[in-house]
Write a protein that holds these residues in place. Structure first.
Motif, mmCIF file in Angstrom:
data_model
loop_
_atom_site.group_PDB
_atom_site.id
_atom_site.type_symbol
_atom_site.label_atom_id
_atom_site.label_comp_id
_atom_site.label_asym_id
_atom_site.label_seq_id
_atom_site.Cartn_x
_atom_site.Cartn_y
_atom_site.Cartn_z
ATOM 1 N N ALA A 193 0.953 -1.206 0.084
ATOM 2 C CA ALA A 193 0.091 0.138 -0.260
ATOM 3 C C ALA A 193 0.892 1.132 0.041
ATOM 4 N N SER A 194 0.292 2.172 -0.266
ATOM 5 C CA SER A 194 0.578 3.704 -0.306
ATOM 6 C C SER A 194 0.962 3.856 1.168
ATOM 7 N N PRO A 195 1.937 4.917 1.437
ATOM 8 C CA PRO A 195 2.121 5.155 2.858
ATOM 9 C C PRO A 195 0.997 6.115 3.321
ATOM 10 N N LEU A 196 0.031 6.817 2.815
ATOM 11 C CA LEU A 196 -0.994 7.360 3.291
ATOM 12 C C LEU A 196 -2.025 6.681 4.057
ATOM 13 N N GLN A 197 -2.497 7.423 5.103
ATOM 14 C CA GLN A 197 -3.249 6.340 5.972
ATOM 15 C C GLN A 197 -4.745 5.843 5.333
ATOM 16 N N ARG A 198 -5.157 6.395 4.477
ATOM 17 C CA ARG A 198 -6.392 6.074 3.898
ATOM 18 C C ARG A 198 -6.216 4.509 2.870
ATOM 19 N N ALA A 199 -5.254 4.510 2.376
ATOM 20 C CA ALA A 199 -4.645 3.281 1.747
ATOM 21 C C ALA A 199 -4.236 2.298 2.631
ATOM 22 N N GLN A 200 -3.433 2.708 3.584
ATOM 23 C CA GLN A 200 -2.966 1.688 4.689
ATOM 24 C C GLN A 200 -4.501 0.866 5.402
ATOM 25 N N GLU A 201 -5.221 1.733 5.720
ATOM 26 C CA GLU A 201 -6.689 1.234 6.035
ATOM 27 C C GLU A 201 -7.251 0.573 5.187
ATOM 28 N N ALA B 114 -5.146 -8.149 3.906
ATOM 29 C CA ALA B 114 -4.044 -8.487 4.612
ATOM 30 C C ALA B 114 -4.298 -9.424 5.632
ATOM 31 N N ALA B 115 -5.266 -9.021 6.461
ATOM 32 C CA ALA B 115 -5.739 -9.882 7.724
ATOM 33 C C ALA B 115 -6.210 -11.021 7.415
ATOM 34 N N ALA B 116 -7.260 -10.956 6.266
ATOM 35 C CA ALA B 116 -7.950 -12.085 5.598
ATOM 36 C C ALA B 116 -6.877 -13.305 5.043
ATOM 37 N N HIS B 117 -5.710 -13.042 4.889
ATOM 38 C CA HIS B 117 -4.827 -13.828 4.115
ATOM 39 C C HIS B 117 -3.669 -13.973 5.010
ATOM 40 N N LEU C 40 -1.560 -11.857 6.259
ATOM 41 C CA LEU C 40 -0.262 -11.240 5.789
ATOM 42 C C LEU C 40 -0.186 -9.947 6.597
ATOM 43 N N THR C 41 0.964 -9.023 6.525
ATOM 44 C CA THR C 41 1.207 -7.987 6.783
ATOM 45 C C THR C 41 1.263 -6.863 5.758
ATOM 46 N N VAL C 42 0.837 -5.640 5.903
ATOM 47 C CA VAL C 42 0.846 -4.868 4.792
ATOM 48 C C VAL C 42 2.341 -4.193 4.864
ATOM 49 N N THR C 43 2.624 -4.422 3.329
ATOM 50 C CA THR C 43 4.101 -3.689 3.186
ATOM 51 C C THR C 43 3.976 -2.201 2.272
ATOM 52 N N THR C 44 4.622 -1.400 2.741
ATOM 53 C CA THR C 44 4.500 -0.061 2.218
ATOM 54 C C THR C 44 5.523 0.154 1.290
ATOM 55 N N ASP C 45 4.963 0.710 -0.031
ATOM 56 C CA ASP C 45 5.740 1.143 -1.110
ATOM 57 C C ASP C 45 5.505 2.651 -1.505
ATOM 58 N N ASP C 46 6.456 3.566 -1.317
ATOM 59 C CA ASP C 46 6.285 5.096 -1.357
ATOM 60 C C ASP C 46 5.897 5.394 -2.757
#
Length: 202
Positions: free
Chosen positions: A56-64, A70-73, A75-81
């Protein structure tokens, strides 16, 4: 035989924005209740898929937006700036028709060149960084599926450059609604198809 990989590029869900400003890269803009519901709906729609990477993008709305997928699989969300929203000189201002910054003659100089565009990050620059992010996601999930969460203009620009469309366009012509998925299918590193879906509806 080349391995098959799918990268689902998602626009984030609806944002809580009662001031109706162009929030761009400003911090602190979270999903609305409806936006959280959209993210959950997409997570449910993708629950049976072979997803091995969520980026996901680093911005809050994308992370949320990425979090329930990610949780359904497991996984942990990885950030790509490089998935971040495009830069815009009108960030933090109201830009709705007939109201706000676009009515101020001092801002009209920013509208002189819609091809580049003159009001923000060049389309070619957006395209290049989004293509790089798409390629990294494809390699991270090689032989499986990845979900990449970004923003409307970057996703639309990626679709256009990947499918050979003109980068400059009217915002009303975008095929990138809230929480939509633009999916790219590969055999090895060769793009063999793409599709568009709105699992959370309009």
């Amino acid at each position: 035989m080349a391995e098959k990989t799918i990268v689902h590029v998602m626009r984030h869900g609806e944002v809580h924005n009662p001031e109706q400003i162009l929030y761009g890269r400003l911090p602190g803009y979270r999903l609305s209740d409806r936006g959280r519901g959209q993210a959950e709906a997409v997570a449910g729609w993708l629950a049976g898929n072979d997803i091995t990477a969520v980026i996901a993008s680093p911005l809050q709305r994308a992370q949320e937006t990425a979090a329930p997928i990610a949780a359904a699989h497991g996984l942990t969300v990885t950030t790509d700036d490089e998935l971040i929203e495009s830069a815009n000189v009108f960030e933090g201002k109201r830009v709705s028709p007939g109201d706000g910054a676009l009515r101020d003659p001092r801002n009209w100089k920013h509208l002189r060149d819609p091809i580049t565009p003159s009001w923000g990050e060049p389309y070619r620059q957006i395209a290049a960084r989004m293509q790089g992010a798409l390629d990294r996601a494809r390699r991270a999930a090689a032989g499986h599926e990845a979900v990449v969460v970004s923003h409307q203009l970057p996703v639309e620009t990626l679709r256009r450059v990947t499918t050979g469309k003109r980068l400059a366009h009217f915002p009303t012509h975008r095929k990138c609604n809230l929480a939509s998925l633009t999916s790219f299918a590969y055999e090895g590193d060769v793009l063999v198809g793409w599709g568009y879906a709105e699992p959370a509806g309009r």
